[in-house]
Structures are given as structure tokens and as C-alpha cells.
Write a protein that holds these residues in place. Structure first.
Motif, PDB file in Angstrom:
ATOM      1  N   ASN A 701      39.821  60.215  46.037  1.00  0.00           N
ATOM      2  CA  ASN A 701      40.698  59.191  46.649  1.00  0.00           C
ATOM      3  C   ASN A 701      41.600  60.005  47.903  1.00  0.00           C
ATOM      4  O   ASN A 701      42.137  61.162  47.700  1.00  0.00           O
ATOM      5  N   ALA A 702      41.567  59.339  48.826  1.00  0.00           N
ATOM      6  CA  ALA A 702      42.617  59.857  49.838  1.00  0.00           C
ATOM      7  C   ALA A 702      42.828  58.814  50.820  1.00  0.00           C
ATOM      8  O   ALA A 702      42.180  57.799  51.015  1.00  0.00           O
ATOM      9  N   SER A 703      44.186  58.873  51.181  1.00  0.00           N
ATOM     10  CA  SER A 703      44.628  57.770  52.064  1.00  0.00           C
ATOM     11  C   SER A 703      45.583  58.126  53.200  1.00  0.00           C
ATOM     12  O   SER A 703      46.210  59.377  53.098  1.00  0.00           O
ATOM     13  N   LEU A 704      45.926  57.494  53.987  1.00  0.00           N
ATOM     14  CA  LEU A 704      46.727  58.110  55.206  1.00  0.00           C
ATOM     15  C   LEU A 704      47.417  56.628  55.971  1.00  0.00           C
ATOM     16  O   LEU A 704      46.566  55.547  56.024  1.00  0.00           O
ATOM     17  N   ARG A 705      48.811  56.682  55.673  1.00  0.00           N
ATOM     18  CA  ARG A 705      49.511  55.462  56.501  1.00  0.00           C
ATOM     19  C   ARG A 705      50.475  56.134  57.540  1.00  0.00           C
ATOM     20  O   ARG A 705      51.177  56.913  57.449  1.00  0.00           O
ATOM     21  N   ILE A 706      50.350  55.399  58.636  1.00  0.00           N
ATOM     22  CA  ILE A 706      51.181  55.710  59.816  1.00  0.00           C
ATOM     23  C   ILE A 706      51.914  54.601  60.042  1.00  0.00           C
ATOM     24  O   ILE A 706      51.641  53.390  60.113  1.00  0.00           O
ATOM     25  N   ARG A 707      53.369  54.752  60.322  1.00  0.00           N
ATOM     26  CA  ARG A 707      54.398  53.805  60.679  1.00  0.00           C
ATOM     27  C   ARG A 707      54.790  54.061  61.865  1.00  0.00           C
ATOM     28  O   ARG A 707      55.866  54.601  62.190  1.00  0.00           O
ATOM     29  N   LEU A 712      55.680  47.903  61.466  1.00  0.00           N
ATOM     30  CA  LEU A 712      54.315  48.193  61.854  1.00  0.00           C
ATOM     31  C   LEU A 712      53.754  49.243  61.044  1.00  0.00           C
ATOM     32  O   LEU A 712      54.382  50.395  61.163  1.00  0.00           O
ATOM     33  N   GLN A 713      52.672  49.130  60.359  1.00  0.00           N
ATOM     34  CA  GLN A 713      51.855  50.272  59.630  1.00  0.00           C
ATOM     35  C   GLN A 713      50.453  50.142  59.606  1.00  0.00           C
ATOM     36  O   GLN A 713      49.906  49.070  59.640  1.00  0.00           O
ATOM     37  N   ILE A 714      49.750  51.189  59.780  1.00  0.00           N
ATOM     38  CA  ILE A 714      48.596  51.288  59.825  1.00  0.00           C
ATOM     39  C   ILE A 714      48.045  52.300  58.645  1.00  0.00           C
ATOM     40  O   ILE A 714      48.381  53.286  58.395  1.00  0.00           O
TER      41      ILE A 714
END
Length: 1003
Positions: A701-707, A712-714
């Protein structure tokens, strides 16, 4: 297994239930002013005044550890402030009663916003505010979830079009009997604190199925700040289809106390639901033969013979009573502020008493005359109406079934916070059993009366028997008596240990690792016996079942003409079971004397000669399975300018070791020679067949969150998931029987077996033997998942979100027909599960919610919530199940609707709150077969529901409720598809509309 709606509307919403499902909120919610805090703490505080503080607490609830570890719940002030408020002011504020939809939506939004995983949640108030009996009903309103219904309740939950879910209870695996999962409708809504739907998991979660993971969370005593809480509710409902009233009830008692050995909390929760339902179904079967019988007369002759019609039509009344008692208890002990020990217990019960009536008649058997044939406009190969004369007599049955489930789970564990390290361990034992007993009294008409049929009327097929006296006993005869018994069991141990390690590294602030081990067993036993007695022409009134009565008419409207027929009363059948068995023995003795060479009748006589039904060892299986899982993952975070970036990288490794057994059939061999009976049929003997498996799954598993901003978050996510085949599907035993279908027609001509394009030239013709069973060579279903979301949170309970996802699938399980050339049995046809080829699902979810606080006065009490999901899914058939020498086609995935949607309108001001909720999904296939690339299968038309609830709180401790479920009462409709653009209506099912009146309390 079903309970009453509890007082979620009035129960305190604390941080603890969700402290372990989400990660820090990063100060994304506005803090209430001191004045707002004082107003919220006032004894007579209104919903409007409590809402800001309630939402602040919802955000605090999101400041917990990783979703799966449960490492630090209720341990420190920063993660469990609601449980141990630091000041008197905090204690006053946290003692408020959270009653509003605003608090409910705000809590669910905070969980979604702050989780490391991509998930959606329903919190207790959201469940309690609608007339939901079970967890499954509440899930129907979540973005991306589609549900199936039967018997006036949700009986299937699909996430993003797939049913392959893992279901956990407080993070632990829970199952029913021999299954791998638990039916979500078995969780009474009154016992729940919340539901979390993980669509993209993390390594520390119990390995999700293809569709994801649903965690059902109950309450614990430290969830409440008060020393003593007594809460619950009562509700009565009325079903306008069954014309019956049903009770529901729930009570919760929770207490916590400081003692010399630390703080101790105890919670007890009990619930009960009873539902009496009745559905009326008119149907045409899915079998639509390619041509009429050669000897069948069609009038007028000018319509030709090129049309196709369903083989038979009928009506079916599905009714019964379900009751679901449930009980859970929890004990928590904190000998120190950083140490907690706990014990949890769960009991779920299910009691089903089904009562079904069926009437059906063939339109093709025995060559009836089809007259007054009217073809459909624009479709001359389909029929609108016809009259059937002669042919096969109609038949019917009255069936009763008794079903019972008992599931127990006991668990204990500990959580220890050492400062930098957060450790937890959990050990649980589950035991579950399901048994079902059924008996059926079968009858037939003495003649084949004239039947008028309309295949396309009010969305379905309907028929009448003009001039036929349905109340005359002379028109009926006894056809037979059937009994069956089914018993499945399962039990298992599970243990897990987890460590969350905080570091001093800015880039890698946390490491997580842990292990899990399980030991599971499952078994099935079943048996049946049937006495077919129609050849004796015994009048229905001459059986020992007693008085005859007309079956009830449960249809809405008057489209269906024939709705009732004579049968013995249910009490007459059940009360005379032994007399019916003896009567069946006497009838079979006569038939065997007249047909001494018929082995089927001899076997039936042997079975009925026993006082009790014996289990058939050839219909059972047993399984033992162990799994060993290890995981590790790291959380990373950094900033690029003002943009915050974080995520997880990890993997879960699972080793599965299994042993699966069943009793199969093998030829008897003496001195190297296969023994055969007088008819040349091989003599078969039973033999235990056992297979073993040992395989490894690596699930990264891998995740990326951009704020970019605090609103707002992606997100981007990558995971791999898998679902193990069911234990029954892995049964290595196959049951083989000689093909007894006739070789000649009634006129003496040979039966022509058309070629089946699925099989090669050397596998055509009439099979010598047929069989069915499991497939020990099945492999787990696997999925590689790609997810992306855009989430904009513009207020505490207002958001607009969109999710994009793509699934690459492999190994779908379906039951298929395969043929082989066997040296003993010749041409052998087997029905068994098989792994289908590759599949793919892609889709978009869009949702939003807000309260219209910017409007003046009373208008500011309105709120809206809506979501829509689009899915596009295909799967490829296995190579050996497609036409010979062709590439298998991609076909639609059964159960998947392209569109599903929800909309809700709220109003909440002062002491009044109300909600109108709409739910729907577009048409979908239930199953399919492919012939020359063309669909042959069944599907369901679009489904819509409208529900309403009203709540009035005259005093702070009491809320009065009124609700209506299934307001539209739109019939459930199926269709039978037999070509690219040809289908007949399959089923039309009238379902109940429910009215509820109740009260919830909290003291």
C-alpha cells in the motif's frame, strides 16, 4: 441478530469510538467561542447552541492513531480528552447531549477528512435519525455503496460494485457459521456507535476483501464522560403489506468509577427487533427456449412460430417473521493513565420463520395449444398476450422454514502508551452456528385449465384462470411431501499485536508494525428427502394435513388475476408432520410395488422409513485454515512551500495454510475391474477426499495526500487486496449421478441434443453422467487498486468531494458448467465454481453536504446532502467456458449498477428535526451466460426508495419519533435477457411500506 433503534439521537458522541480510526486534524475546524461553550453546556441548550461544540469534539475524535492498531484509545488527555476532561469547564461542556444532524454530519466528515485511508463513515446519530433497523440499511446512503433487498430488508452490500467485503467488529474479524463474513443486516442499529467503510486500506488493517473493509463499531464505557448513563428506546412499526405490527426495543447501561486500583467502566447493551413481512411476486421464469415444441399448435396460424416465450409463469408469496436479539458488554480498566485493559463480549441471534406459497404452470410442457396469440408491436419475435389450453397441469407448494443463528465473540486485550511507543494486543474467540429446517407440502391441479397470460402488464407478467373454481377441493390433488435439514458451524481464534513508534524525524514521524495469527474451522451437514406421490392421484382433502384454506392475496393492484388457491393450513401441516411422514411411507410403498426397478422411489422410501431425517454425508464438508500476517508501514510528511504533503508506505504479508475435506464418490474396483450393476452403471462408493493448500499474499500500500490549503486536500492511493474463496467452494468432493434424462420423445422419436458452442466437437451430445461439487483448485480473487480524491471542506459540516478509482481484477468466482471425457464415466458434465478471467472496474464518486446557515431565521435550519456514483465494470469469462477456439468476451459484472445516488433534505431547529431521504440505483445483471458473444441472463430494473423521519424533543431526556420507510413502495422488477436487445419481465415483487412510532430516552 437484530435490535431496535437506539437512542443515537440522544446518546453522547464521544471521541473514543473514533480515536483509532483517523489521524490528526491539523487544526482544520474553527474553535467555538467561550460564549458558545457556555451556551452549549446549559441544561436547556438547544440543538443550534450545542452544534459548534459537538463539531469541535468530532474533530478531536479524529486525533487518534492509525485505523487498525487501536493502540492508545482513552489513554492520554490529547487522544481521549472526552473521556478524561482536564478542567471543570471542559467537563461541563463535554457533558452536553449531542442531538443534532449537524453533529452527526460533522463527525462523519471529520473522520473522512482526517483518515490516512480513503473511507466514509456513518456515526451513531446518523443511524438513529432514520428509521433504520440494521447497519445494512444505514450503509445504503453512503457514497459508492449499493444494496440488494429481499423480504423487506437489505440482504447484500456492495462497495463500488463488488460484494467481496471483509467485515470487522471493533477491528476484529467476525463471521457467521461456515462463512468468511457476517451479514451486516444482523447488526441491530441500536447497538452501534458507528460504521466505517474503508475503500482504500492501510497495512495495519485486517486484510480487506476486493471491495474493501467495513468496520462496525460498538460503544464502550469510557466513551461517556458521565459516571452513569441509562439510555434506550422503544418503537413500534406497522407493515401495510403484511398488515402486522412489530415491536423493537433497546437499552444501554454504562457506568464508570474511580477506584483504588484505577478507573473501571462497565457497559451493557441489549436490543431486540421483530419484523413480520409479506411480499407478493408474479413471475415468468428466466428460461426462454429458442423454439416451440414441434407438436405445439399456434393460433392464429398467421402469427407464425418464430416467437419465443418464457417456459412458465407463476406467483409466489414470500412471508415470515424475523427476530434478532442481540447483546454486547464491555469492561475497561485503567490501572494507570497510560495503560488500559479491556474485555468485550458480543452475542447475535437470528430467528427466522418463513412461510412461502408458490403456484406455477408451464406454457410449453405436454404441447398445450397457444391461441389468441398477439405479438408485440415492433418485436414480432415476442408475445404480448396468449391463451394456453391443455398441456401440463399447474402445480403449487406451501413451504415453511425454521432458521436459527447464534454467534458469540469474546475478546480481551491491552493498550500501553510508553510515550514514544504505543503498544496494543487483542485476543478473541468466535463461535457461530446456523441451522435451517424446511418442509414443503406439494399439490397440483387435477386438470390443466385455460390460462390467459399477459407478458407485459404493469412492468411484469400476469395471468388468470377464467372460470376456474379455486375454492373447490375436487380441483386439487396431493403431489408430494419434502423435508430438509441444514447445519453449518464455525469457530476460530485470532490474535494481533501492534506497535506505533513515534520518531524524532520530521520526514518520517511514525513507524508501525505488527503481527496477526488466526486458527479457523468450518463445517457443513445437510440432508433432505422427498416423497413424490402425484401418480396416486390422492385428493388434497384426503391427506392427514387437515382443513384446507385459500392462500392470502398480498398483491397491490389488480394486474394479477389468479392470486389464491387451496392448501392445508400451516398449523395443520406442522401439527401433523409425523402423520404426513407415515402417509408418505404408505404412498411410496404402493409406488415402489408398481415400479420395483426405480431406484429413486426405493431410496425415497428408505429415507422416509426413518422417524427423523438423516443427514447425507455426501452433502457435507469440513475445513481447517490458519493464517499468519505481518505488516510494516511508515508515515512520511514534509512541506513544499505552504503546501503540506504526507502519506503512508507499507506492506502486509499473509501466509494461508488450509485443509479442506468432503465425501466424494469413486468407482468400486475389484481385482482391477470396475464393478457395474445390472444396467452397466458403475457402482460408486463414498470416500473422504482431502486437499491442502499453502500460499502467500503480499499486499503493498502507498498513499499521498497534498494539502494546498487548510480546506483543500488531494489524495492518491495504491493498494492490492484479495478475497479467499468460500469454504464450500473449496470442497474437493464431487457428487456424480447417471444422466436419467429421456433418450426418446413421447412419440418415440430420438431426443435431439443441439450443439453447445461452449464446448469442443468431441464434448457435444448428451452427457453420460452429471455432477456438482466444489473446486479445490480455486485461487483467491485479487485486485490492484488505484484511487484519487479531491476534497474541499468549507465548513464544519459542509464539503464537496470527488473520488476516482480503477480496479484491475483477477479470479472472479462463478458457478459454471464444464465437460470432460472420463475413462470411467464417459462424457461427464460438472457444475462447479471456477475462477473467471481478468476484470476491471472504474468509476467516479461525487458527494456534498451542508447546512444552509447563511439563510435568515427559520430557514437556516435546512440542510442538504447528496452523492452520486458512476461505475463501469467488465469481467472476462474463463477460456474453457467460451465457444471453442474463440477469445472469451468481456461481460458485465453481476450485481453492478452503473449509477447509484442518494439525496437527503434535513430540517433542524430547536426541538424539531426531520429528514427526507431518497436512494436509488440503476438496473444491473444478476448473472449471465454467453452464447456466441450474446448475453443470456437475468437482471434487475432500477430501484428507488424514499424514507422520512420526524423527531420531537419536548424535554432534553426524551425524543419522540415518527417515520415512514419505503414511501413510494415501488415494486422490485427483474428481467430475463436472452439476446442483445431482447428480454421478458422476470419478477415483479410488491414490498411493504413501514410506519414507525417510538421514543428514545437518555438519563
Amino acid at each position: 441478530m437484530e435490535g431496535i433503534e437506539m437512542t443515537r439521537h440522544l446518546l453522547l458522541m464521544s471521541a473514543a469510538p473514533f480515536a483509532l480510526t483517523i489521524t490528526p486534524a491539523s487544526a482544520q475546524v474553527a474553535t467555538p467561542t467561550p460564549q458558545e461553550r457556555q451556551q452549549a453546556a446549559a441544561p436547556d441548550a438547544t440543538v443550534d447552541e450545542q452544534a459548534p461544540v459537538a463539531q469541535e469534539r468530532a474533530t478531536e475524535a479524529a486525533q487518534g492513531r492509525s485505523p487498525g492498531t487501536a493502540a492508545t484509545e482513552n489513554l492520554t488527555d490529547d487522544t481521549a480528552a472526552a473521556a478524561t476532561p482536564a478542567t471543570d469547564e471542559d467537563r461541563d461542556v463535554r457533558d452536553i447531549v449531542v442531538t443534532g444532524y449537524r453533529a452527526s454530519l460533522g463527525s462523519a466528515q471529520a473522520i473522512k477528512r482526517n483518515s490516512d485511508a480513503i473511507l466514509d463513515a456513518v456515526v451513531a446519530q446518523d443511524i438513529g435519525k432514520l428509521p433504520d433497523n440494521t447497519a445494512a440499511e444505514s450503509l445504503a446512503r453512503i457514497t459508492g455503496i449499493q444494496v440488494g433487498r429481499s423480504g423487506d430488508e437489505v440482504n447484500q452490500v456492495l462497495v463500488r460494485g463488488l460484494p467481496d467485503l471483509t467485515t470487522t467488529f471493533n477491528g476484529r474479524e467476525l463471521f457467521t457459521a461456515e462463512g468468511r463474513g457476517v451479514a451486516l443486516q444482523d447488526f441491530p442499529a441500536g447497538a452501534l456507535a458507528g460504521l466505517e467503510v474503508y475503500k482504500s486500506g492501510t497495512a495495519d488493517l485486517l486484510e480487506p476483501g476486493l471491495a474493501g473493509l467495513i468496520n462496525v463499531r460498538s460503544r464502550r464505557p469510557f466513551d461517556f464522560s458521565e459516571k452513569l448513563v441509562v439510555a434506550g428506546g422503544v418503537r413500534g412499526s406497522y407493515n401495510d403489506q403484511s398488515k402486522k405490527y412489530d415491536p423493537q426495543g433497546n437499552v444501554l447501561i454504562s457506568a464508570r468509577q474511580d477506584t483504588p486500583i484505577g478507573e473501571i467502566g462497565v457497559l451493557l447493551n441489549a436490543s431486540y427487533i421483530r419484523t413480520k413481512y409479506r411480499n407478493a411476486v408474479r413471475f415468468a421464469v428466466g428460461n426462454v427456449p429458442e423454439r416451440l415444441n414441434d407438436g405445439q399448435v399456434v393460433l392464429p396460424a398467421s402469427v407464425g412460430r418464430a416467437f419465443r416465450i418464457p417456459e412458465r409463469v407463476g406467483v409466489y408469496n414470500d412471508s415470515g417473521t424475523r427476530s434478532r436479539p442481540a447483546f454486547n458488554a464491555s469492561v475497561q480498566w485503567k490501572p494507570a493513565s497510560n495503560l488500559e485493559l479491556y474485555y468485550d463480549f458480543l452475542y447475535q441471534g437470528y430467528r427466522g420463520r418463513g412461510a412461502n406459497d408458490l403456484f406455477e404452470a408451464s406454457l410449453l410442457n405436454n404441447n398445450p395449444t397457444l391461441s389468441n396469440v398477439v405479438l408485440r408491436d415492433g418485436k414480432p419475435d415476442q408475445v404480448q398476450t396468449l391463451t394456453k389450453t391443455g398441456g401440463e397441469r399447474a402445480q403449487m407448494y406451501r413451504s415453511t422454514n425454521v432458521n436459527n443463528t447464534d454467534t458469540y465473540q469474546a475478546a480481551g486485550g491491552a493498550k500501553w502508551d510508553t510515550g514514544r511507543a504505543h503498544l496494543s494486543t487483542d485476543f478473541a474467540y468466535t463461535r457461530s452456528q446456523y441451522d435451517a429446517n424446511e418442509y414443503s407440502f406439494d399439490a397440483a391441479l387435477t386438470t390443466a385449465p385455460t390460462m390467459d397470460v399477459n407478458f407485459f402488464i404493469d412492468g411484469g407478467s400476469a395471468f388468470s384462470l377464467p372460470g376456474y373454481d379455486n375454492a373447490n377441493p375436487a380441483n386439487y390433488k396431493w403431489r408430494g411431501y419434502y423435508e430438509s435439514k441444514y447445519l453449518v458451524k464455525g469457530s476460530g481464534w485470532q490474535w494481533r499485536g501492534d506497535v506505533d513508534l513515534d520518531t524524532d524525524l520530521d520526514f518520517l514521524p511514525k513507524f508501525q508494525f505488527g503481527a496477526r495469527a488466526t486458527d479457523r474451522d468450518a463445517s457443513q451437514e445437510r440432508g433432505n428427502r422427498y416423497a413424490y406421490t402425484e401418480t396416486l392421484n390422492i385428493p388434497l382433502a384426503n391427506t392427514p394435513a387437515g382443513t384446507l384454506e385459500l392462500t392470502p392475496n398480498a398483491f397491490r393492484g389488480d394486474a394479477q388475476g389468479w392470486t389464491s388457491w387451496l392448501m392445508p393450513t400451516r398449523s395443520g401441516i406442522a401439527g401433523n408432520a409425523e402423520a404426513l411422514r407415515v402417509f408418505s411411507v404408505q404412498a411410496l410403498q404402493q409406488i415402489v410395488a408398481a415400479n420395483p426397478s426405480d431406484g429413486g422411489y426405493r431410496d425415497a422410501l428408505t429415507r422416509f422409513s426413518q422417524p427423523t431425517l438423516e443427514l447425507d454425508p455426501f452433502q457435507g464438508f469440513s475445513a481447517k485454515e490458519q493464517s499468519y500476517a505481518f505488516y510494516g508501514q511508515a508515515k512520511y510528511q514534509f512541506d513544499i512551500g505552504s503546501v503540506g504533503i504526507d502519506g503512508l508506505i507499507g506492506a502486509r504479508v499473509v501466509n494461508t495454510v488450509g485443509e479442506y475435506s468432503g465425501r466424494g464418490q469413486t468407482p468400486v474396483v475389484v481385482n482391477g475391474v470396475i464393478q457395474r450393476d445390472a444396467n452397466g452403471i458403475p457402482v460408486l462408493a463414498g470416500q473422504i477426499i482431502t486437499t491442502r493448500s499453502n500460499y502467500l499474499d503480499i499486499l503493498p500500500n502507498a498513499s499521498l495526500r497534498i494539502r494546498p490549503t487548510d480546506k483543500l486536500q488531494i489524495r492518491f492511493g495504491f493498494t492490492e487486496t484479495r478475497t479467499r474463496p468460500s469454504f464450500g467452494a473449496l470442497n474437493p468432493a464431487v457428487q456424480i449421478t447417471p444422466n436419467q434424462s429421456p433418450l426418446t420423445n413421447p412419440d418415440g422419436s430420438p431426443v435431439i441434443i443441439p450443439n453447445d458452442p461452449r464446448f469442443a466437437a468431441d464434448l457435444q451430445g448428451r452427457p453420460d453422467y452429471t455432477g456438482s461439487g466444489g473446486n479445490p483448485n480455486l485461487v483467491p480473487l485479487t485486485s490492484t487498486n488505484y484511487d484519487a480524491t479531491i476534497e474541499y471542506y468549507f465548513s464544519n459540516n459542509g464539503s464537496i468531494t470527488a473520488a476516482f478509482f480503477y480496479r484491475e481484477l483477477s479470479g472472479f468466482l462463478s458457478r459454471y458448467t464444464q465437460r470432460f471425457r472420463d475413462p470411467v464415466f464417459g462424457l461427464l458434465q460438472i457444475d462447479a465454481d471456477a475462477n473467471a478471467g481478468a476484470g476491471k472496474i472504474k468509476g467516479i464518486e461525487v458527494g456534498g453536504q451542508t447546512f444552509l446557515d447563511f439563510l435568515p431565521g427559520l430557514l437556516s435550519g435546512f440542510g442538504v446532502q447528496a452523492n452520486v456514483t458512476y461505475l463501469d465494470g467488465k469481467q472476462r469469462f474463463p477460456v474453457d467456458l467460451s465457444p471453442a477456439n474463440t477469445t472469451p468476451p468481456f461481460v458485465s459484472i453481476p450485481g453492478l449498477s452503473k449509477w447509484s445516488y442518494n439525496a437527503a433534505l434535513f430540517y433542524e431547529k430547536g426541538t424539531v428535526s426531520t429528514r427526507l431521504s431518497y436512494n436509488g440505483r440503476s438496473r444491473f445483471l444478476n448473472g449471465n451466460t454467453v452464447r456466441d458473444g450474446v448475453y443470456f441472463g437475468e437482471g434487475t430494473e432500477k430501484i428507488t426508495r424514499l424514507d422520512y423521519s420526524f423527531n420531537y424533543t419536548p424535554i432534553k431526556q426524551i425524543t419522540l419519533t415518527f417515520d415512514v420507510a419505503n414511501i413510494l413502495a415501488q415494486p422490485f422488477r427483474n428481467f430475463a435477457q436472452y439476446g442483445d436487445d431482447r428480454s421478458y419481465p422476470r419478477d415483479v415483487r410488491d414490498e411493504g411500506r413501514y410506519y414507525g412510532l417510538g421514543a428514545r430516552f437518555r438519563f
